[in-house]
Enzyme design. Structure first.
Site, short mmCIF file in Angstrom:
data_model
loop_
_atom_site.label_atom_id
_atom_site.label_comp_id
_atom_site.label_asym_id
_atom_site.label_seq_id
_atom_site.Cartn_x
_atom_site.Cartn_y
_atom_site.Cartn_z
N GLN A 127 7.65 61.45 -0.90
CA GLN A 127 8.74 61.14 0.05
C GLN A 127 8.58 61.85 1.41
OE1 GLN A 127 10.76 58.63 -0.98
NE2 GLN A 127 9.49 58.79 -2.80
N ASP A 130 6.10 60.05 3.77
CA ASP A 130 6.19 58.60 3.91
C ASP A 130 6.37 58.18 5.38
OD1 ASP A 130 6.59 55.92 3.71
OD2 ASP A 130 8.13 56.03 2.15
P1 NAD Z 1 7.67 45.86 4.30
O1 NAD Z 1 7.63 46.51 5.63
O2 NAD Z 1 6.41 45.65 3.55
O3 NAD Z 1 8.41 44.46 4.44
C1 NAD Z 1 9.71 44.37 4.98
C2 NAD Z 1 10.56 43.46 4.16
O4 NAD Z 1 10.13 42.12 4.32
C3 NAD Z 1 10.51 43.75 2.66
O5 NAD Z 1 11.81 44.04 2.20
C4 NAD Z 1 9.96 42.47 2.07
O6 NAD Z 1 10.52 42.16 0.81
C5 NAD Z 1 10.36 41.45 3.11
N1 NAD Z 1 9.62 40.19 3.08
C6 NAD Z 1 8.29 39.98 2.95
N2 NAD Z 1 8.00 38.66 2.97
C7 NAD Z 1 9.17 38.01 3.14
C8 NAD Z 1 9.53 36.65 3.27
N3 NAD Z 1 8.62 35.67 3.20
N4 NAD Z 1 10.83 36.36 3.41
C9 NAD Z 1 11.76 37.33 3.47
N5 NAD Z 1 11.49 38.64 3.38
C10 NAD Z 1 10.21 38.98 3.20
O7 NAD Z 1 8.67 46.61 3.33
P2 NAD Z 1 9.14 48.12 3.36
O8 NAD Z 1 10.30 48.28 4.25
O9 NAD Z 1 7.96 48.97 3.60
O10 NAD Z 1 9.68 48.31 1.88
C11 NAD Z 1 9.05 47.67 0.81
C12 NAD Z 1 9.65 48.14 -0.48
O11 NAD Z 1 9.29 49.48 -0.75
C13 NAD Z 1 11.15 48.09 -0.55
O12 NAD Z 1 11.46 47.67 -1.86
C14 NAD Z 1 11.57 49.51 -0.37
O13 NAD Z 1 12.82 49.79 -0.95
C15 NAD Z 1 10.45 50.19 -1.11
N6 NAD Z 1 10.31 51.57 -0.73
C16 NAD Z 1 10.53 52.48 -1.70
C17 NAD Z 1 10.43 53.80 -1.38
C18 NAD Z 1 10.68 54.80 -2.43
O14 NAD Z 1 10.71 54.47 -3.59
N7 NAD Z 1 10.86 56.02 -2.06
C19 NAD Z 1 10.10 54.21 -0.09
C20 NAD Z 1 9.86 53.23 0.85
C21 NAD Z 1 9.98 51.90 0.53
#
Ligand code: NAD
Length: 387
Positions: A127, A130
Site C-alpha cells: 500500500q 502504490d
Molecule cells: P484502472 O486505472 O486500471 O482502470 C480504471 C477503471 O476503468 C477500473 O475501475 C476499470 O474497471 C474500468 N474499466 C476498464 N474498462 C472499462 C470499460 N470498458 N467500461 C467501463 N469501465 C472500464 O483501475 P484502477 O483505478 O487502477 O483500479 C483497478 C482495481 O484495482 C480496482 O478494483 C481497485 O479497487 C483495485 N485496487 C485495489 C487496491 C488495493 O487492494 N489496495 C489498490 C488499488 C487499486
C-alpha cells in the site's frame, strides 16, 4: 549505496521522484542521496531544499557516473539509458508492458529495472508503495476541478435572487481509484453524479459516495484478474458504446477514466455519443494517451470543441499538473519501495518474495518478470496497443 534523483525526461513532466522529505528519510536509513541540479524546479523544490535535507546536488553527467540507483517518475530518455551501467538499479513508472524497447535496453545494459506500475497492489504491505493509486487519485480530483472550471454553468444547485441554477449532471465512466476520486470531488462541488464501471464491485463504492450507479443491460460484468477489468470483446465494446450514448447525451459533464492494464484504453464515448450532447457540455478524457483515449477524437494535452459545441479535454497527464502534491506522494511511494529492496545499505533482492517478483523487470542481463520474459530470456512481444 548512492541513490540519484534525475530531472525528468519528458518536456511536459513537472513531477520529481523524490522531495526533500524523502531525501531525509533515505539518508536516515543510511543511503547517500544525489540530486540532479534543478530536478525539483518544476515542483517548486529548490536545490537548496534538497541540500538542506542531506542531498548532494550534482550536474547530470557526474550524477549518472556516481549513481548506484536511479529514481525517476517516467521512463528515462536516451541520454540516461546510454549511460546505464551493469548492476545499476533503476526505479520508476517505466510502463514495461507497453515499452518493449526500454525493457530490452535495460536487459542489455545489465541494469536491475524495477517498475512501480507492476506493483501487486492488493498486497497489504504494498500500500505505501502504490504510485498508480496515489497518482490516479490526484488525477481524478483534478479532472473534476478541470471540468467544473471549463463548464459554463454551476456544479451545485444555487438559489439566488436572480434565479435558480440547477445542479450539473456529471457522469463518470470507469470507477477505479481515479473515477471514485472524480465522483467524490464532483459531489463535493454539488453536482448530481452518476458512476459506471464494468466491474460489479464498483457499484457499492460509487453508491457509498452518494452517486448513482449506472447499470447497462447490454454488457455483462467484466471483472478480470487482480481486481482489474478485462478487455471487452469487439461485440461487447460496440454494445457498450451504443447504450452509453443515450446516457451520455443526458449529462452536462462526462469524465472518463477507463483503463485496462497494458492495453489500449477502451473507447466509451463515440463520435455519435458526442453528437448527442448539448452545446456547452464538457468531456474530460483521463484515458487520453499516446495509445488512444476513452473519447473518440480526443488527443492528449489538447482541447477540442466539436461542431455541436462540446468541449473535449484530452487530459491524460493530470498528476503532472499538480506537481507539488503528486511529487510528495510519489516520493513516499518510491522511497518505501526502495527501502523494501535494500538491507544494510545494499540492494538485497529476493525474487521468491511476491512483491519483489511483481516489480523487478530485468536483472543480470535478462528480462525476469513473468509477464514479460520469454523462455530465452529476451523481451517478449509486449505490444500493448491491442485493436
Ligand atoms: P484502472 O486505472 O486500471 O482502470 C480504471 C477503471 O476503468 C477500473 O475501475 C476499470 O474497471 C474500468 N474499466 C476498464 N474498462 C472499462 C470499460 N470498458 N467500461 C467501463 N469501465 C472500464 O483501475 P484502477 O483505478 O487502477 O483500479 C483497478 C482495481 O484495482 C480496482 O478494483 C481497485 O479497487 C483495485 N485496487 C485495489 C487496491 C488495493 O487492494 N489496495 C489498490 C488499488 C487499486
Amino acid at each position: 549505496m548512492k541513490v540519484a534523483v534525475i530531472k525528468e525526461a519528458a518536456p511536459w513532466e513537472r513531477r520529481v521522484a523524490l522531495v526533500p522529505e524523502g531525501v531525509a528519510k533515505l539518508c536516515g536509513a543510511g543511503l547517500e542521496v544525489l540530486t540532479e541540479a534543478g530536478a525539483g524546479d518544476r515542483s517548486w523544490l529548490a536545490d537548496e531544499a534538497y541540500a538542506e535535507a542531506g542531498a548532494t546536488v550534482l550536474a547530470r553527467d557526474e550524477l549518472l557516473a556516481a549513481a548506484d540507483a536511479l529514481l525517476m517518475v517516467g521512463p528515462p530518455d536516451a541520454r540516461v539509458t546510454a549511460a546505464l551501467r551493469p548492476g545499476q538499479l533503476v526505479i520508476g513508472l517505466l510502463a514495461p508492458l507497453t515499452s518493449p524497447d526500454l525493457v530490452a535496453t535495460a536487459a542489455k545494459a545489465g541494469v536491475t529495472a524495477v517498475s512501480l506500475d507492476l506493483l501487486p497492489r492488493t498486497l497489504p504491505r504494498a500500500q505505501p508503495m502504490d504510485a498508480l493509486s496515489s497518482q490516479a487519485s490526484i488525477a481524478g480530483y483534478k479532472a473534476a476541478v478541470l471540468a467544473a472550471g471549463e463548464f459554463g454553468r454551476f456544479f451545485p444547485l444555487l438559489i439566488t435572487a436572480a434565479g435558480t441554477a440547477r445542479p450539473a449532471k456529471v457522469l463518470v465512466l470507469g470507477a477505479g481509484v481515479a473515477g471514485l476520486q472524480a465522483i467524490g470531488t464532483a459531489r463535493r462541488l454539488g453536482a448530481v453524479v452518476t458512476g459506471y464501471d464494468v466491474r460489479p464491485a464498483a457499484r457499492a463504492e460509487v453508491e457509498s459516495l452518494g452517486a448513482t450507479f449506472l447499470e447497462l443491460t447490454s454488457v455483462g460484468p467484466a471483472a478480470g484478474e487482480g481486481g482489474y477489468a478485462r478487455e471487452l470483446t469487439g461485440e461487447e465494446r460496440q454494445a457498450q458504446q451504443d447504450e452509453l450514448a443515450g446516457h451520455i447525451g443526458r449529462h452536462d459533464v462526462v469524465i472518463t477514466t477507463a483503463q485496462v492494464p497494458g492495453r489500449r484504453p477502451p473507447v466509451l464515448v463515440s463520435a455519435d455519443a458526442l453528437k448527442e450532447m448539448a452545446a456547452g457540455s464538457v468531456v474530460v478524457d483521463m484515458g487520453a494517451s499516446d495509445l488512444g483515449g476513452n473519447v473518440a477524437g480526443s488527443a492528449v494535452d489538447q482541447t477540442i470543441v466539436t461542431e455541436n459545441g462540446v468541449t473535449v479535454i484530452g487530459a491524460g497527464r493530470l498528476p503532472s499538473s499538480m506537481p507539488a502534491a503528486a511529487s510528495a506522494m510519489y516520493s513516499r511511494n518510491i522511497s518505501s519501495l526502495l527501502l523494501y529492496l535494500v538491507k544494510d545499505g545494499e540492494l538485497a533482492l529476493d525474487l521468491s518474495d511476491d512483491l519483489q517478483a511483481g516489480v523487478v523487470v530485468t536483472r543480470d542481463g535478462s528480462v525476469v518478470h513473468p509477464a514479460l520474459a520469454t523462455p530465452a530470456g529476451g523481451a517478449a512481444d509486449v505490444d500493448g496497443a491491442a485493436d
